[in-house]
Design an enzyme around this catalytic site. Sequence first.
Site, mmCIF file in Angstrom:
data_model
loop_
_atom_site.group_PDB
_atom_site.id
_atom_site.type_symbol
_atom_site.label_atom_id
_atom_site.label_comp_id
_atom_site.label_asym_id
_atom_site.label_seq_id
_atom_site.Cartn_x
_atom_site.Cartn_y
_atom_site.Cartn_z
ATOM 1 N N CYS A 1 -5.589 3.107 23.841
ATOM 2 C CA CYS A 1 -5.231 4.597 23.631
ATOM 3 C C CYS A 1 -4.463 5.159 22.107
ATOM 4 O O CYS A 1 -4.512 6.187 22.882
ATOM 5 C CB CYS A 1 -4.783 4.831 25.575
ATOM 6 N N ARG B 1 1.994 0.039 -2.175
ATOM 7 C CA ARG B 1 2.328 -1.044 -2.769
ATOM 8 C C ARG B 1 3.472 -0.698 -4.241
ATOM 9 O O ARG B 1 3.034 0.194 -4.957
ATOM 10 C CB ARG B 1 2.181 -2.451 -3.166
ATOM 11 N N HIS C 1 2.819 -14.568 2.764
ATOM 12 C CA HIS C 1 2.236 -15.957 1.861
ATOM 13 C C HIS C 1 2.600 -17.182 1.790
ATOM 14 O O HIS C 1 3.580 -17.338 1.294
ATOM 15 C CB HIS C 1 1.561 -15.644 0.671
ATOM 16 N N GLU D 1 19.590 5.502 3.756
ATOM 17 C CA GLU D 1 17.871 5.063 4.117
ATOM 18 C C GLU D 1 17.330 6.666 4.693
ATOM 19 O O GLU D 1 18.060 7.592 5.688
ATOM 20 C CB GLU D 1 17.453 4.647 5.308
ATOM 21 N N ILE E 1 8.728 -4.229 -5.470
ATOM 22 C CA ILE E 1 8.691 -5.694 -4.485
ATOM 23 C C ILE E 1 7.245 -5.517 -3.601
ATOM 24 O O ILE E 1 6.466 -4.272 -2.743
ATOM 25 C CB ILE E 1 10.012 -5.461 -3.452
ATOM 26 N N THR F 1 6.592 1.269 2.643
ATOM 27 C CA THR F 1 6.085 0.137 2.905
ATOM 28 C C THR F 1 5.545 -1.317 3.659
ATOM 29 O O THR F 1 5.015 -1.829 4.023
ATOM 30 C CB THR F 1 6.430 -0.845 1.318
#
Length: 485
Positions: A436, A310, A49, A31, A335, A40
């Site tokens: 804040c 995206r 969904h 990474e 994706i 993302t």
Amino acid sequence: MYDVIIIGAGVCGAAIARELSRYQAKICVLEKEEDVCCGTSKANSAIVHAGYDAVTGSLKAKLNVHGNERMGELAQELDFPFERKGSLVLCLSEADLPNLQALYDRGIANGVQELRILNREEVLQMEPNVTDHVYAALYAPTAGIVCPFGLNIALAENAYTNGVEFHFNTEVTGIGRLEDGYELQTDNGTFRARYVVNAAGVYADRFHNMVSDKKIHITARRGDYCLLDKEAGAHVERTVFALPGKLGKGILVTPTIHGNLLIGPTAIDVEDKEGINTTAEGLAQVLEKAGMSVKNIPARQVITSFAGLRAHEDGDDFIIGEAEDAPGFIDCAGIESPGIASCPAIGEMVADILREKMGLKENEDFVSTRQGILNPNTLSMEERNALIKKSPAYGNIVCRCEMVTEGEIIDAVTRPLGAKSLDGVKRRTRAGMGRCQSGFCAPRTMEIISRECGMSMSDITKAGGASRLIAGTNKDIFIAAAKEK
């Protein structure tokens, strides 16, 4: 030499890592950022969904529905917040009713359960704050909301517990073929693997095109959002969509899993794969179009705005599988939405591909569960008092907006794959996510990170890289003030 290297520690990379850890294999995740959930996966609508939007027969449709079905069980196993709140797609005129019916028909064909088309009166009874112009709506009870940080972190922690290595601040700069696999050049050394999984989000096309002559192209599609205070969180109880257009599902209005109200996103194609800056025009569009679906949105309650990217592939579907001319290179590309909902199924699909190709054997020591950070606010007064007596740090409030304690922050930085930055703590505990926006709690949080991780205060960053918060002649004064708090 690893058996599998996964590029990317977003929800898909972490889901794949977790599913692969069910088998006997040497696996690592590379990474480029300082933590999981930095692309993302950290900046999206956080919607699970139902599965009625994707074209029937597409990977998006298949994996969305299966991932939705898996999410509840996964949330219980890995202890992250998820609720099936349901969603509504609004139809504002009789003329648009055929488009709503087509969406219903597609959902049924995709296998979505319990779909219904509601009339105006039924919609207003469910959601009194939707627009007075509503004519009908598609109701999907199986849709849900999730904490995307909690999901991503839970998957990664469980994979790590089951033996997967994670290498952060490690950006892949080149990929070359070997006789028995691939060699990955990074800014943190060279890595070799028999198989590579490309789960690099908006950069997935770049890595695919390094090894394959059959090129793919991903466009970074920016989405601007506004997040409102918890006082506005009950303005709607379900996720409210407009009828989708060619660029996606449009501007939504939704409660978040933590009680805020979220509106967005826009859909603006950008050249810069790091282009997550918001614009005045984009945020104005969010507020204007959200107001066409839901009335009286309390815009003065906006506490922050943000944008995410995206990964839109030209073919408008997920690309998952072995590259045709690059044996051992497994793509998980393009994706975009419904990526969050689909990630449990994506993890299973990629793990199944590799299990069959590699002849993997089950890991008999696989641990399927994970315990999240304890939130004292979920305890009874008696339980909380007992906890504070045992661990006094849980009695010290650090973030007053979100009522986050020192004990939670200590847990966040000392647990598997613990946080090393302010944003890392924020994603794990919500310290700094309130009204804040970390104005009060940042110095104290930094002091805890410094103490628990043995880091100098001047080396602590907001989000890795060069994002240090202390510099210049006032550094010692700032550090002393933080310790006094």
